[in-house]
Structures are given as C-alpha cells and as structure tokens.
Design an enzyme around this catalytic site. Sequence first.
Site, short mmCIF file in Angstrom:
data_model
loop_
_atom_site.label_atom_id
_atom_site.label_comp_id
_atom_site.label_asym_id
_atom_site.label_seq_id
_atom_site.Cartn_x
_atom_site.Cartn_y
_atom_site.Cartn_z
N TRP A 135 8.68 93.64 0.88
CA TRP A 135 8.44 94.27 2.18
C TRP A 135 7.43 95.37 1.89
CZ3 TRP A 135 9.01 99.18 4.36
CH2 TRP A 135 8.97 99.23 5.76
N GLU A 160 12.46 94.62 18.88
CA GLU A 160 12.34 94.12 17.51
C GLU A 160 12.23 92.61 17.40
OE1 GLU A 160 16.96 94.83 16.05
OE2 GLU A 160 15.36 95.13 14.63
N GLU A 177 20.29 100.52 22.60
CA GLU A 177 20.48 99.32 21.78
C GLU A 177 19.80 98.10 22.43
OE1 GLU A 177 21.18 98.74 18.91
OE2 GLU A 177 21.82 96.67 18.80
N ARG A 204 15.83 91.16 2.80
CA ARG A 204 15.34 92.48 2.41
C ARG A 204 13.83 92.62 2.58
NH1 ARG A 204 19.53 94.86 -0.80
NH2 ARG A 204 18.08 96.40 -1.57
N LYS A 235 16.82 95.92 20.63
CA LYS A 235 16.89 94.47 20.39
C LYS A 235 15.65 93.78 20.94
CE LYS A 235 19.21 94.64 18.17
NZ LYS A 235 20.16 95.24 17.30
N CYS A 293 12.67 94.99 -0.06
CA CYS A 293 12.32 94.25 -1.26
C CYS A 293 13.63 93.86 -1.96
CB CYS A 293 11.47 95.03 -2.25
SG CYS A 293 9.93 95.61 -1.57
N HIS A 298 12.47 112.58 35.10
CA HIS A 298 11.84 113.69 34.37
C HIS A 298 10.59 113.26 33.62
CE1 HIS A 298 15.08 116.36 35.43
NE2 HIS A 298 15.96 115.45 35.03
N ASN A 315 11.88 97.64 -6.52
CA ASN A 315 12.31 97.95 -5.16
C ASN A 315 12.36 99.46 -5.05
OD1 ASN A 315 13.56 98.06 -2.63
ND2 ASN A 315 15.59 98.00 -3.54
N GLY A 316 11.65 100.02 -4.09
CA GLY A 316 11.64 101.48 -3.93
C GLY A 316 10.23 101.97 -3.73
N LYS A 370 15.99 93.67 6.58
CA LYS A 370 17.39 93.88 6.94
C LYS A 370 17.95 95.16 6.32
CE LYS A 370 21.26 92.43 8.77
NZ LYS A 370 21.34 92.61 10.23
O1 M6R Z 1 22.36 98.60 7.44
P1 M6R Z 1 22.28 99.70 8.47
O2 M6R Z 1 23.26 99.53 9.55
O3 M6R Z 1 22.35 101.07 7.84
O4 M6R Z 1 20.84 99.57 9.07
C1 M6R Z 1 20.35 100.49 10.00
C2 M6R Z 1 19.12 99.98 10.70
O5 M6R Z 1 18.09 99.75 9.78
C3 M6R Z 1 19.39 98.69 11.46
O6 M6R Z 1 20.44 98.85 12.37
C4 M6R Z 1 18.13 98.23 12.22
O7 M6R Z 1 17.84 99.14 13.24
C5 M6R Z 1 18.34 96.83 12.77
N1 M6R Z 1 17.18 96.02 12.51
C6 M6R Z 1 18.59 96.79 14.23
O8 M6R Z 1 18.73 95.51 14.72
#
Ligand code: M6R
Length: 607
Positions: A74, A487, A480, A27, A484, A2, A503, A100-101, A602
């Site tokens: 959000w 998401e 990673e 956000r 990607k 948010c 395993h 926000n929160g 984000k």
């Molecule tokens: O701002 P940050 O690096 O602390 O954020 C951490 C995660 O929320 C962030 O890396 C998230 O996993 C991304 N969407 C990955 O692409």
Amino acid sequence: MCGIFGYTGKRNSVETVLKGLKKLEYRGYDSAGIAGLHTGEIVSCKEVGKIAALEKLVHEEKIELDLAIAQTRWATHGKPSVVNAHPHLDQGRTLALVHNGIIENHDSLRISLEKQGIHFVSETDTEVIAQLLGVMYQGDFLATLREAIPLLKGAFALAIIHKDYPGQIFAIAHESPLVIGIGHGEAFVSSDSNAFAAHTREVVFLANSEIAVIKSDSLQIFDLMGEIDKETHQLTEEIQEISKGDYEHYTLKEIFEQPRVIRQALLSRFLEEYGTATFEELNLDVNSLLSVQRILILACGTSLHSGLIGASLLEDQARILTYTDISSEFRYKNPIVPPDTLVIAISQSGETADTIAAVKEVKAKGAKVLAICNVYGSTLTREADSTLYLRAGPEIGVCSTKAYTSQVIVLALFSLMMARMRHMNKYEGQEFLNALKALPDVVQAVLDKAPEIEKIAKKYAHYENFFFIGRRYMYPSSLEGALKLKEISYINANGYAAGEMKHGPIALINADCPTVALGANSDTLDKLESNLREVAARDGKIIAIIKESDRGLEKIANDVITIPDTIDELATVPVTVVTQLLAYYIAIERGADIDQPRNLAKSVTVE
Ligand code: M6R
C-alpha cells in the site's frame, strides 16, 4: 498497511509464500513482490497490481526459491510501480528485504548514503534500509542489524534475507506488527498470524526492536543487548474458512451475515433475569468499574462512528460522562486524562497504528484501557488491560460493515452493564435486552428488502454528491453512511448532524445533490422534518429511512425505505444496514472494485 510474509522449510517456498500473501491482501494491493535465494544468488520478482498479477509473472518466469520473503504493498513513498514495489535490494545485491511501516528519517539517511556513493533506484523509504544495511555490513549480519535499528526512526516490520546466510530469515519489529509461526521443520513470518494459521498454531509475537533469526528448525530472538528468552503462544481461536460462498463480493456476504453476527455478539453475554449484561472475558474488577467517573473512547473511521453511538449510550443509560476522540488527533494533544477515566479503544483489526499510539499515550498517563476488537491476539489486545471481542469472524471487505454492527452490540451490552451497576432498574434493563434480542430479525427484514434498495440505488447512482443527515443516534449513522458511500463508490458524500445543515452545508443543496435522511430517531423526527423541508425547498432530492410506524417524512421524500420498529438507541444497526446496501448497489452500478477500493487498505498500520 502492506503485508509481509516469509517462509523457510520443506514446502515449495514460492507457492507457500504466494498463498500466505493472498491472505494479507487486505493490507494493501497496489503492487507485490517476492524474493529468495536460489543457487546462492538473490532472485526477485515484482509486479504492479494485485497478487494474482505477481503470481502470473512468477509462474511465467518459472521462479524457484529455496526460501522466500514477499510483500503486498500500500504505497506511501513513491507511486505503485515495479521499481517501488518490495522487496528492495542493496546495491551489491547481497540482501533483500520487505517492509511494513514508514521510515521517518529516510531523507537524511538517503542523503548520507548517496554521499557514500550509493545510487538509489526507487523513491521508497524502504530502499534506504536495504542500502544502509548493505553499507554497514562487515561480515556479521546480526551485529549490523543491532547497530542499524537505533538509526531508523519510525515504524518498521522487516523480513530480510542475506546471501551469506542461506536458510535464514531475519525479522525485526518496531511499532509495526510481526509474528513468527513455528512449525515442524518449517517457520513462517507474517504481519498477521491468520496468514499461516492453517499450518501452525505456535507463535511468537515480536516486540519493539527485537530481532528474530528464523531457520526451518530453530528460532532465536535478540534485543539490542543480546539473546533473550521469548514466550511462545498458542493461537486459540478457530480457523475460519474464508470464502465468498455464493456471494459476488466479500462485502455483500459480510452485510448479509449481520443477523448471525448480532446473535454471536450477544451469545451468553446477558442475564435475562437481572436485566443486565456480563462478559466472561472482562477482567476489570467490579470496584474499578464502579469507580469510573468518565469514559474516553478512542478509534478511527467506522470504529469511531460506533464509538460515537457508544458514547451516547453510556451517557444516556449509565449517566457516565463519555467523550469520543479521533485517535490520530488525540495522541498529539498532551491530553488530560483525569484519574478514574476508563479508556475504550475500538478497532476491528486491532492493528490501527493511530489507535495503538493513542492507547500507549493514555497508558503512560495511568489510565486503564478496555479494547473492543475483532482480531484475537492483535497488537491492541496485547496492549489493553482487557478486551471484549466482537466475534464477527474475519472481515475481508476493506469497507467495514459487520464489524460496525458488532461494535454497536458490544457497546450496548457494556453500557447496559454499567447502567445497571448505577441507575438503571431491572425492568428497564430487561426492556433494553428485549430490543437487543429482536435486532437479528429486524436486520433480516432489512436484508429482505435488498431488491427494493437496489432499485433506489440504481436511480441515484449517477449523482456525484450526496449528504447523509440525521439527529441524535442517527448523526453517527450519517457519518457512517457517508463514509461507506465515498469509500466504495468514490462519490463525494458528507455526513452531517441535520441541525448543522443550515449553518453552511445547505449552500450545496440543489437538484444535483441528493440527501439521505436518516429518520429513525423518533424523538427528533419532527426536527429532522423541518431540516428536510429546507432541503426540499431548494430542489434537493430526499431518500428517507424511517421506522415503519413513524410518519411525516413520506410527504417530502422522493423515496422512502422503512425499517421495522426498534428503539432509537439501537436504530443505527438496521439503518446502517440500509446505507451499506445503498452504497454497495451504487458502487456496483458504477463498476467500482467493491472489496478492494482504490487507495485503501484494511489495516491502517501507518500514521
Ligand atoms: O481496524 P480499525 O477498526 O481500527 O480500522 C479503522 C478504520 O481504518 C476503518 O474503520 C476504515 O475507516 C474502514 N475502511 C471503514 O470502512
């Protein structure tokens, strides 16, 4: 999550706030709303969807406001809907607020307010604050706020307007960031200073339980005891023009920026002659660095994955016992943090609530905290004892790409510096530096292969399940790569250490579940090959990513993507660029929303 924004001053409040809000869209973007005062009444307008939808409605309804607050949401409590969108008003329509929160005790507050005759219209925790303030107000709104803050449990950044206080915005921060921008005859309040940085560089960061009374020509700050003097700060970093340029998406632009981002992260941070690294902004003294016995890395998501690479580097090179923990798990452990532990907190945004809470926990236990962060002045950088900046420039795509690469580079330099202070000799240091300096060209060569990667992506875009596997430095890269893909394309993708497949996970392998084999760790390539034979024997398709001069996997893989040769320790950088491109093109093929994937935000500023 948010974003909140408010404005009072001589500009057109509605347009200024909508513009500011768009800079906060990273956000959250499931609904948005705006409220303000006009001819003595509270006027509000809310819409589901992105800010563009709200903007359209505001223009259709010809909304005019003397001052304005707004929010891009959000959803946490209650699904995205017009009713649940902010701002929320009290029953008597005397005040409106954006939040926000999360209010953790919203249930008990709601029950008690309902008993007092309050009828709630939304499912949100935020409406509880609006109704509570409305009920408590007895003519002095500042006093009401000071009495209400201790009743709220959780995290809240709030911007509030009240009918009886025209020309004023009240702002409160508690475990959630809020910054006030002071201009000439105008003032801003925002979750992120970038949203108003083009208008003013003079800012005040609100700390926990502080209340700001913001007018166009004055600012007063109060804590729960009374008025306080508060230092103003100047934003020093350059304002970076944020645009997609010729790219279709921010994510693609950010992927292609990586050669420049690596150069930027390396710039004036190494001493060729001594084969070591140096950081101008590092203000931990040599003695405290020499006394470090163990390192704990805390992070979430993509930052956690770069942290795993950092941990391997620090153990391999500097021979310092290093472990990585998930911030959200760490804080509830009553963790052991022995003396001489250095904590490294990694975060692109510097606003991730879990990481900030974990940092507060280790600070309470006496540890020193070094932040690795992209955003100047963010909460994490203010909590940490020292910060190494990523210099990646604003990352707008919700899916983190260039920040990962910068994080790996900064961690590699830090590890080199620590290693040279201990066991590594100058020649080894110089060799590592040479590999680092070669990375921009290595990554450029991968980017030049984008059309080839796009073709492969198209071939595999219809599959609903993927594995990403690798060994050693390729294991965090697998995590990673899988993150990607899931998401931005919404495909179920799992990252595994290749040796773990047998395993359990191998039970899922069949002709419908391809495996992306990250084979750029030459040291363990033959072991990976054996794991892949087990996959091939079960009809699993294999896309292998290997170094140009490594051989073996091409015999069993259905598709092979090569990267220029580099050392194992740094191969995660070009390999991750390949997996970023794969995810991007697969998501395009499936018609997904690349820059703002569903359900994500984000900055994750809630627990
Ligand atoms: O701002 P940050 O690096 O602390 O954020 C951490 C995660 O929320 C962030 O890396 C998230 O996993 C991304 N969407 C990955 O692409």
